[in-house]
Motif scaffolding. Structure first.
Motif, short mmCIF file in Angstrom:
data_model
loop_
_atom_site.label_atom_id
_atom_site.label_comp_id
_atom_site.label_asym_id
_atom_site.label_seq_id
_atom_site.Cartn_x
_atom_site.Cartn_y
_atom_site.Cartn_z
N GLU A 73 -24.25 2.81 25.56
CA GLU A 73 -25.04 3.90 26.13
C GLU A 73 -25.54 4.85 25.04
OE1 GLU A 73 -22.14 2.90 27.24
OE2 GLU A 73 -22.47 2.28 29.32
N LYS A 74 -24.67 5.22 24.13
CA LYS A 74 -25.07 6.13 23.06
C LYS A 74 -26.11 5.49 22.15
CE LYS A 74 -20.63 8.58 23.02
NZ LYS A 74 -19.44 8.94 22.21
N ALA A 75 -25.91 4.21 21.82
CA ALA A 75 -26.87 3.52 20.96
C ALA A 75 -28.23 3.42 21.63
CB ALA A 75 -26.35 2.12 20.62
N TYR A 76 -28.25 3.11 22.91
CA TYR A 76 -29.52 3.00 23.64
C TYR A 76 -30.28 4.32 23.63
CZ TYR A 76 -32.84 2.80 27.45
OH TYR A 76 -34.01 2.89 28.19
N ARG A 176 -33.33 -1.93 22.12
CA ARG A 176 -33.85 -1.87 23.49
C ARG A 176 -34.32 -0.46 23.82
NH1 ARG A 176 -29.72 -3.21 25.80
NH2 ARG A 176 -29.04 -1.33 26.86
N GLY A 177 -33.59 0.55 23.33
CA GLY A 177 -34.04 1.93 23.52
C GLY A 177 -35.38 2.17 22.86
N LEU A 178 -35.59 1.59 21.67
CA LEU A 178 -36.88 1.71 21.00
C LEU A 178 -37.98 1.09 21.85
CD1 LEU A 178 -36.01 0.73 17.30
CD2 LEU A 178 -36.33 3.03 18.20
N PHE A 179 -37.71 -0.11 22.38
CA PHE A 179 -38.72 -0.80 23.20
C PHE A 179 -39.01 -0.03 24.47
CE2 PHE A 179 -38.38 -4.58 20.58
CZ PHE A 179 -39.63 -5.19 20.77
N ASP A 180 -37.98 0.49 25.12
CA ASP A 180 -38.21 1.25 26.35
C ASP A 180 -38.97 2.54 26.06
OD1 ASP A 180 -37.01 -0.64 27.90
OD2 ASP A 180 -35.26 0.55 28.46
N ASN A 243 -25.91 -9.04 31.68
CA ASN A 243 -24.97 -8.05 32.23
C ASN A 243 -25.22 -6.65 31.67
OD1 ASN A 243 -24.13 -8.64 29.64
ND2 ASN A 243 -21.94 -8.45 30.10
N VAL A 244 -26.45 -6.37 31.25
CA VAL A 244 -26.78 -5.07 30.69
C VAL A 244 -26.55 -3.98 31.74
CG1 VAL A 244 -29.23 -5.17 31.33
CG2 VAL A 244 -28.52 -3.75 29.39
N ASN A 245 -26.06 -2.84 31.29
CA ASN A 245 -25.84 -1.70 32.17
C ASN A 245 -27.19 -1.18 32.67
OD1 ASN A 245 -25.27 0.78 33.33
ND2 ASN A 245 -23.87 1.44 31.72
N LYS A 246 -27.39 -1.19 33.97
CA LYS A 246 -28.70 -0.79 34.53
C LYS A 246 -28.96 0.71 34.38
CE LYS A 246 -29.13 -5.04 35.73
NZ LYS A 246 -27.77 -5.50 35.46
N ASN A 247 -27.93 1.46 33.98
CA ASN A 247 -28.14 2.88 33.74
C ASN A 247 -28.76 3.15 32.37
OD1 ASN A 247 -27.14 3.98 36.17
ND2 ASN A 247 -25.05 3.65 35.49
N ILE A 248 -28.90 2.10 31.55
CA ILE A 248 -29.51 2.28 30.24
C ILE A 248 -30.63 1.27 30.03
CG2 ILE A 248 -27.64 3.48 29.08
CD1 ILE A 248 -26.65 0.81 28.01
N VAL A 249 -31.45 1.13 31.06
CA VAL A 249 -32.72 0.41 30.96
C VAL A 249 -33.76 1.23 31.70
CG1 VAL A 249 -31.73 -1.92 30.78
CG2 VAL A 249 -32.25 -0.96 33.04
N LEU A 250 -35.00 1.15 31.23
CA LEU A 250 -36.12 1.76 31.94
C LEU A 250 -36.50 0.82 33.08
CD1 LEU A 250 -38.23 4.07 32.01
CD2 LEU A 250 -39.65 2.68 30.50
N CYS A 258 -37.39 -9.05 33.91
CA CYS A 258 -36.79 -9.96 34.87
C CYS A 258 -37.82 -10.92 35.44
CB CYS A 258 -36.11 -9.18 35.99
SG CYS A 258 -34.59 -8.36 35.48
N GLY A 259 -39.06 -10.45 35.62
CA GLY A 259 -40.12 -11.32 36.11
C GLY A 259 -40.47 -12.39 35.09
N ILE A 260 -40.53 -12.01 33.82
CA ILE A 260 -40.84 -12.97 32.76
C ILE A 260 -39.73 -14.00 32.62
CG2 ILE A 260 -41.19 -13.22 30.27
CD1 ILE A 260 -42.48 -10.43 30.31
N LEU A 261 -38.49 -13.56 32.72
CA LEU A 261 -37.34 -14.45 32.55
C LEU A 261 -36.95 -15.15 33.84
CD1 LEU A 261 -35.04 -12.17 30.33
CD2 LEU A 261 -36.62 -13.97 29.58
N ASP A 262 -37.68 -14.85 34.92
CA ASP A 262 -37.38 -15.42 36.23
C ASP A 262 -35.93 -15.14 36.60
OD1 ASP A 262 -37.94 -16.68 38.62
OD2 ASP A 262 -37.46 -18.69 37.87
N ARG A 263 -35.56 -13.89 36.42
CA ARG A 263 -34.18 -13.47 36.65
C ARG A 263 -34.15 -12.48 37.81
NH1 ARG A 263 -31.64 -10.15 31.87
NH2 ARG A 263 -31.83 -12.15 30.75
N LYS A 264 -33.13 -12.58 38.63
CA LYS A 264 -32.98 -11.68 39.76
C LYS A 264 -32.63 -10.28 39.26
CE LYS A 264 -30.43 -11.06 44.10
NZ LYS A 264 -29.36 -11.60 44.97
N ILE A 265 -33.28 -9.26 39.83
CA ILE A 265 -32.98 -7.88 39.47
C ILE A 265 -31.70 -7.46 40.16
CG2 ILE A 265 -33.79 -5.49 39.56
CD1 ILE A 265 -36.63 -6.56 39.62
N MET A 266 -30.71 -7.11 39.35
CA MET A 266 -29.40 -6.74 39.92
C MET A 266 -29.41 -5.26 40.33
SD MET A 266 -27.87 -9.59 39.73
CE MET A 266 -26.17 -9.14 40.08
#
Length: 266
Positions: A73-76, A176-180, A243-250, A258-266
């Protein structure tokens, strides 16, 4: 004239720990070291570069959040603020602006730093675009000090230096924080904007970890940009791991990934 009290390095580190992690008041710390609360407050203020007048016994958020980057979380959030925040070292405040549709992302940050209700995400009108934006401001020399010790600076070009003292296990969260904060992701390509040094550092890391392509870093619209085309799926899987923490993603970008990776949004 009273004799100056000298503390050992171990004592100073213990004071910082008690204040930062245990949330002890100055009076309680002073009693432990047989000194007055004023002595403790002055010494910590001197060490941490904060204004005595602003160093109250009650914090409205975790001002020491960035002192040790020991969680994802701090790194993100360090990466996110590097990309999309404003740090004023002179006036000792940090400010983040996002488009209003992303205002809930700032609410995530508020929760991470345990901000009280009086620290709020404000709705503003951008002075140039006249669109609504979300604004969050944190005041405090200690908070600013935590950012600057890891490489974040007030000046934009100087601020975007490669990070300092981040454990390897949390570097992908930082990127990932940089990208977001200042990246672009779509089905055909992904890219990151920033200073030349920061783009070069991120590119090297993603080459090492994801076999990313080594493309020329371009200068575009007064900022540098690095593109990733080859093995971009590897990069997205690496940065936005399952398993990324959804509290630290935009949320908006995570949904795209998730659409690009065809992954279900948790």
């Amino acid at each position: 004239m009273p004799k100056k009290i000298i503390f050992t390095e171990d004592q100073i580190q213990e004071m910082i720990h008690l204040r930062q992690n245990e949330k002890w008041g100055f009076k309680k710390i002073g009693k432990k070291f047989n000194v007055s609360s004023q002595t403790v407050e002055r010494r910590l203020a001197s060490l941490l570069g904060t204004d005595l007048g602003k160093m109250s016994l009650k914090y409205s958020y975790d001002e020491y959040f960035f002192y040790d980057i020991d969680t994802a979380e701090k790194a993100y959030w360090l990466g996110f603020i590097t990309a999309d925040g404003y740090v004023n070292e002179d006036r000792k405040f940090v400010q983040i602006h996002l488009q209003w549709k992303d205002h809930l992302h700032l609410e995530k940050f508020r929760r991470c730093i345990c901000a009280e209700k009086r620290i709020v995400v404000k709705k503003r009108i951008h002075s140039i675009t006249h669109n609504y934006i979300a604004e969050l401001t944190m005041n405090g020399g200690i908070f600013v000090k935590g950012l600057t010790k890891h490489g974040v600076r007030q000046n934009k070009s100087a601020k975007e230096e490669p990070p300092i003292n981040i454990p390897d296990e949390f570097i992908r969260d930082y990127i990932r924080g940089l990208f977001d904060g200042d990246g672009h992701i779509d089905k055909k390509e992904i890219d990151l904007r920033g200073s030349y040094k920061l783009c070069k550092w991120a590119q090297k890391h993603l080459i090492d970890k994801c076999s990313a392509s080594k493309t020329k870093i371009q200068f575009d619209s007064n900022i540098y940009r690095v593109y990733f085309c080859k093995n971009r799926i590897n990069i997205l899987n690496y940065l936005y791991y399952e398993n990324v923490n959804k509290n630290i993603v935009l949320d908006r970008k995570y949904k795209t990934v998730c659409g690009i990776l065809d992954r279900k949004i948790m």
